[in-house]
Enzyme design. Structure first.
Site, PDB file in Angstrom:
ATOM      1  N   TYR A 124      50.149  54.052  78.841  1.00 25.74           N
ATOM      2  CA  TYR A 124      50.368  53.938  77.389  1.00 25.74           C
ATOM      3  C   TYR A 124      49.437  54.895  76.649  1.00 25.74           C
ATOM      4  CZ  TYR A 124      49.948  51.488  72.809  1.00 25.74           C
ATOM      5  OH  TYR A 124      49.889  51.154  71.472  1.00 25.74           O
ATOM      6  N   SER A 154      46.982  55.136  69.189  1.00 25.01           N
ATOM      7  CA  SER A 154      46.177  53.957  69.507  1.00 25.01           C
ATOM      8  C   SER A 154      44.821  54.378  70.044  1.00 25.01           C
ATOM      9  CB  SER A 154      46.917  53.150  70.586  1.00 25.01           C
ATOM     10  OG  SER A 154      46.049  52.226  71.194  1.00 25.01           O
ATOM     11  N   LYS A 206      50.445  58.173  74.394  1.00 22.34           N
ATOM     12  CA  LYS A 206      50.045  58.314  72.984  1.00 22.34           C
ATOM     13  C   LYS A 206      49.258  59.609  72.787  1.00 22.34           C
ATOM     14  CE  LYS A 206      51.464  54.406  70.998  1.00 22.34           C
ATOM     15  NZ  LYS A 206      52.445  54.394  69.906  1.00 22.34           N
TER      16      LYS A 206
END
Ligand SMILES: NC(=O)c1ccc[n+]([C@@H]2O[C@H](COP(=O)([O-])OP(=O)(O)OC[C@H]3O[C@@H](n4cnc5c(N)ncnc54)[C@H](O)[C@@H]3O)[C@@H](O)[C@H]2O)c1
Length: 318
Positions: free
Chosen positions: A148, A125, A152
């Protein structure tokens, strides 16, 4: 050949299963299209649609026994899309680490143990970046400011190393925010970017938790599904030692999204603006301007305009 889609019941995983089932083949290591015998859709919830040639498996992507049962010598391609999304990973640190990071490593290890060097395509992302001055390029370092994004970014590095060592063939895509997500709002902090179009187009009210001038780097689900299918057909060995790609997208402010909504017949009066500082804080860490010549040179494309992105939702999902 067998194909595995983790997160196969999710928004993008389910659409990818449908598109792959229609296509019916994937390139092998020599570049020749080989018929897909089975597409396994692994998810911990039931898939809404299980297309022809697909098998839905309910299981935990972070469970090594589950991975052993769904990845074997015949598995030529793994699309790894299962994830805990941004808002939830920020709230539940342990869950985010387990699903977004530990599971990725387990998948890579399972693939390595087989010695068949399957292709692994990973959904990363733009949250893997932090806020930067100027446009993000292929050389901008990862400085994520969310759990997050951190998970990633680590997973991208692992995939690169497993590919460099020759354990797998791999590529990680940094996805822009994918708009318009159908159904109900999810726990991604970017959920408003779909809601601001989806709810008014469905005649429903929507409360926007961030400022109107917020820009979003976005693309349509159709472009993302095409990117994964195109990526699986590429000769990943030719990518060199850096196998992480910023996918193309469009930078659109919420104000511009509302203007497009009105052009498409949506009622902008259904939107109210109520700042949620927690969401705004996360969104402020996301970059909005990108240059993606590497992806374009490899044949990856995005949509022409936000109007086209809305049209895709109107024709395919509403
Ligand atoms: N949609 C976007 O805007 C966007 C943007 C950037 C990156 N991504 C990434 O793309 C991928 C797909 O996104 P999406 O929008 O389809 O998300 P989604 O939430 O719709 O799908 C993810 C799926 O993973 C499944 N899952 C979660 N934990 C699991 C577990 N322990 N075991 C098995 N399955 C589990 C969920 O049930 C869900 O169906 C994700 O990796 C996401 O981080 C998405």
């Amino acid at each position: 050949m067998k194909v595995l889609i983790t997160g196969g019941a999710g928004f993008l995983g389910n659409k990818l299963a449908i598109a792959l089932s229609k296509k019916g083949s994937c390139a092998d290591a020599t570049g020749h299209q080989v018929a897909i015998d089975e597409i396994v859709m692994l998810d911990h919830v039931e898939a809404r649609i299980v297309p022809e040639g697909c098998r839905s498996v309910i299981g935990d992507v972070a469970d090594p026994d589950v991975l052993e049962s769904v990845i074997d010598e015949d598995t030529a391609v793994v699309f790894h899309l299962a994830a805990v999304v941004s808002g939830e990973a920020e709230e539940n640190f342990d869950l985010g680490m387990r699903v977004n990071l530990d599971a990725t490593r387990l998948i890579l290890e399972r693939c390595r143990s087989l010695r068949t060097r399957p292709k692994v395509l990973f959904a990363s992302s733009v949250a893997a970046f932090g806020p930067e001055d100027g446009a993000i390029t292929g050389k901008t370092p990862n400085r994520p400011l969310t759990s997050y994004g951190t998970q990633k970014a680590i997973a991208e590095l692992l995939l690169n190393d497993y590919a460099r060592k020759g354990f797998i063939q791999g590529i990680a895509f940094r996805l822009p925010t994918v708009v318009v997500r159908p159904g109900r709002p999810n726990r991604a902090a970017s959920s408003f970017a779909s809601s601001i179009l989806r709810e008014p187009l469905s005649g429903q009210k929507m409360t926007c938790p961030v400022r109107r001038d917020v820009g979003v780097w976005l693309t349509s689900p159709r472009s993302i599904v095409s990117a994964f299918i195109h990526g699986a057909d590429l000769d990943l060995e030719k990518l060199g030692n850096w196998r992480t790609l910023n996918l193309p997208g469009l930078t659109v402010s919420l104000e511009e999204m509302v203007e497009a909504l009105i052009r498409k017949g949506g009622d902008a009066n259904l939107i109210s603006w109520e700042l949620d500082p927690a969401v705004q804080k996360i969104v402020d860490t996301w970059p909005v301007a990108f240059e993606t010549p590497e992806a374009t040179a490899l044949g990856f494309v995005t949509d022409n305009s936000i109007d086209d992105v809305i049209d895709i939702f109107l024709t395919e999902d509403l």
